[in-house]
Scaffold this motif. Structure first.
Motif, PDB file in Angstrom:
ATOM      1  N   PRO A 156       1.119  -1.016  -0.486  1.00  0.00           N
ATOM      2  CA  PRO A 156       0.098   0.180   0.190  1.00  0.00           C
ATOM      3  C   PRO A 156       0.906   1.682   0.285  1.00  0.00           C
ATOM      4  CG  PRO A 156       0.431  -1.454   2.448  1.00  0.00           C
ATOM      5  CD  PRO A 156       0.929  -2.136   1.196  1.00  0.00           C
ATOM      6  N   VAL A 157       0.319   2.252  -0.733  1.00  0.00           N
ATOM      7  CA  VAL A 157       0.900   3.499  -0.786  1.00  0.00           C
ATOM      8  C   VAL A 157      -0.257   4.727  -0.475  1.00  0.00           C
ATOM      9  CG1 VAL A 157       2.520   5.443  -2.346  1.00  0.00           C
ATOM     10  CG2 VAL A 157       2.504   2.682  -3.404  1.00  0.00           C
ATOM     11  N   ASP A 158      -0.344   4.516   0.333  1.00  0.00           N
ATOM     12  CA  ASP A 158      -1.669   6.449   0.498  1.00  0.00           C
ATOM     13  C   ASP A 158      -1.012   6.117   1.929  1.00  0.00           C
ATOM     14  OD1 ASP A 158      -3.644   6.930  -1.569  1.00  0.00           O
ATOM     15  OD2 ASP A 158      -5.204   5.655  -0.763  1.00  0.00           O
ATOM     16  N   SER A 159      -1.058   6.917   2.183  1.00  0.00           N
ATOM     17  CA  SER A 159       0.056   7.454   3.453  1.00  0.00           C
ATOM     18  C   SER A 159      -0.537   6.368   4.854  1.00  0.00           C
ATOM     19  CB  SER A 159       0.102   9.040   3.565  1.00  0.00           C
ATOM     20  OG  SER A 159      -0.995   9.561   3.641  1.00  0.00           O
ATOM     21  N   GLU A 160      -1.772   6.100   5.027  1.00  0.00           N
ATOM     22  CA  GLU A 160      -2.843   5.711   5.597  1.00  0.00           C
ATOM     23  C   GLU A 160      -2.631   4.417   5.818  1.00  0.00           C
ATOM     24  OE1 GLU A 160      -4.441   9.657   4.656  1.00  0.00           O
ATOM     25  OE2 GLU A 160      -4.064   8.152   3.403  1.00  0.00           O
ATOM     26  N   HIS A 161      -2.785   3.943   4.784  1.00  0.00           N
ATOM     27  CA  HIS A 161      -2.319   2.818   4.857  1.00  0.00           C
ATOM     28  C   HIS A 161      -1.102   1.833   4.568  1.00  0.00           C
ATOM     29  CE1 HIS A 161      -6.488   3.393   2.798  1.00  0.00           C
ATOM     30  NE2 HIS A 161      -6.768   2.592   3.212  1.00  0.00           N
TER      31      HIS A 161
END
Length: 397
Positions: A156-161
């Motif tokens: 995952p690359v989304d900052s949250e994930h």
């Protein structure tokens, strides 16, 4: 679970970037430029920005590039005249790019348009870094099945994930009480509901902290991005909807948290810079130096958290409903939102109308189940047509 911790064998990683001219792609290339001995860029794609794509291809000595909008094939070919770079165009060109064998793929094409190229990349590459949340939202079960069948690693690359991934103890997953996704709140967190009706596209894309593309910026302003991220987290971490909490954290320093049954809450902190999660995925399971600013907690001094106001931002409620009820509804949520955001950017509808269009679409398509990946594409197309007609006829009011 799609996430693995088996280290790739390649010393120099051969890289493909699907969506290289967007913010994710440009940040990825910035990191690669700072670490030229570790990476070799082989493939780049863009939708329409042929000039930047050509510059990137020349700078990285890429082997293959593809432009999604076929109108820009000839200008791209002209810009790359004399270079030994193969060129593709249109949907077939993007899919060809996704099939080319590399060690690591950045799946950074925005929206549902990134679904098919990402699935193709999963089939052909050992590691796929996922920066497109819409892929899992629209086809989570199908994507994870492809990951399982191919043996690929999905990062995952989304900052949250990405933050959750860094502190998620897979071997102790039964001890995880809940996931906590943090949200900046966007540019309108302090704007009252009445004034939101007059928000302009220019105001909506002016995020106070993050630098993102226009579509994602509007999603942040409506908090739909957090709804989409909730669905993505459900698939990535096999976590039920009622065990995923959302908190507004205006400083954007704590990027998400994992709460354990013993009372421990683990989090990943960093300045709001997408190069941090990208660098983690790019170097994983190791780390590389990041040229960006470093976190100074003493300077920040205060971190705050609050529950989102779902009266002002109903997108979170709509996303939860879509995930709970399942079937076609996550696809409906995403497709109608993309159409509504585009209409808002063209000033055809107001800011508050975005979620009104989405809610009408969710009411229309309730109930059906998806059994084939091809059904995802047909439902997506049908919903887009329905949402466009809602907007044209003003039937969402």
């Amino acid at each position: 679970m799609a996430l693995s911790r088996t280290e790739p064998k390649s010393k120099v990683r051969h890289i493909s970037i699907l969506g290289s001219t967007g913010s994710i792609g440009c940040n990825t290339l910035d990191l690669i430029e700072k670490n030229p001995d570790k990476y070799s860029v082989e493939v780049l794609t863009a939708n329409s920005n042929f000039e930047l794509l050509a510059r990137q291809a020349i700078a990285t000595n890429a082997e293959f590039v593809a432009i999604g909008d076929e109108r820009f094939y000839k200008p791209l070919k002209k810009a790359l005249r004399g270079k030994k770079i193969k060129i593709g165009a249109g949907k077939d060109g993007i899919l060809e790019a996704a099939t080319r064998p590399v060690d690591w793929v950045m799946a950074g094409i925005v929206g549902a348009a990134g679904l098919q190229p990402t699935i193709v990349a999963i089939k052909h590459s050992p590691v796929v870094a996922l920066a497109n949340k819409e892929c899992l939202v629209c086809a989570g079960n199908f994507m994870l099945k492809e990951v399982e069948n191919s043996g690929a690693i999905l990062l995952p690359v989304d900052s949250e994930h990405n933050a959750i991934f860094q502190v998620f103890a897979q071997e102790q997953r039964k001890s995880i009480e809940k996931l906590i996704l943090t949200a900046s709140g966007g540019p309108f967190i302090n704007t009252n509901l009445k004034n939101l009706a007059n928000v302009t596209p220019e105001e909506a894309v002016a995020h106070p902290i993050w630098k993102m593309g226009p579509k994602i910026s509007v999603d942040s302003a409506t908090m739909m991005n957090k709804g989409l991220e909730l669905i993505e987290a459900h698939y990535l971490f096999e976590m039920p909807e009622d065990k995923i909490e959302i908190l507004v954290h205006r400083q954007s320093i704590v990027h998400s948290l994992v709460s354990y049954v013993d009372g421990s809450v683990l989090s990943q902190l960093g300045v709001p810079d997408m190069r941090i999660p990208i660098s983690y995925a790019l170097a994983w399971p190791n780390r590389i130096k990041n040229p960006g600013p470093k976190l100074d907690l003493a300077k920040i001094s205060t971190l705050t958290f609050e529950k989102p106001n779902e009266e002002k931002f109903p997108a979170i409620r709509l996303a939860r409903e879509a995930l709970r009820k399942g079937g076609v509804l996550p696809i409906v949520l995403n497709a109608s939102n993309e159409i509504a955001v585009a209409a808002f950017m063209e000033k055809k509808i107001g800011f508050l109308d975005i979620t009104k269009v989405v809610e009408k679409a969710l009411e229309k398509f309730f109930g059906n189940k998806i059994s084939l990946l091809e059904d995802v594409y047909s439902v997506d197309e049908e919903v887009r047509s329905f949402a466009a007609n809602l907007i044209k006829m003003k039937l969402f009011l």
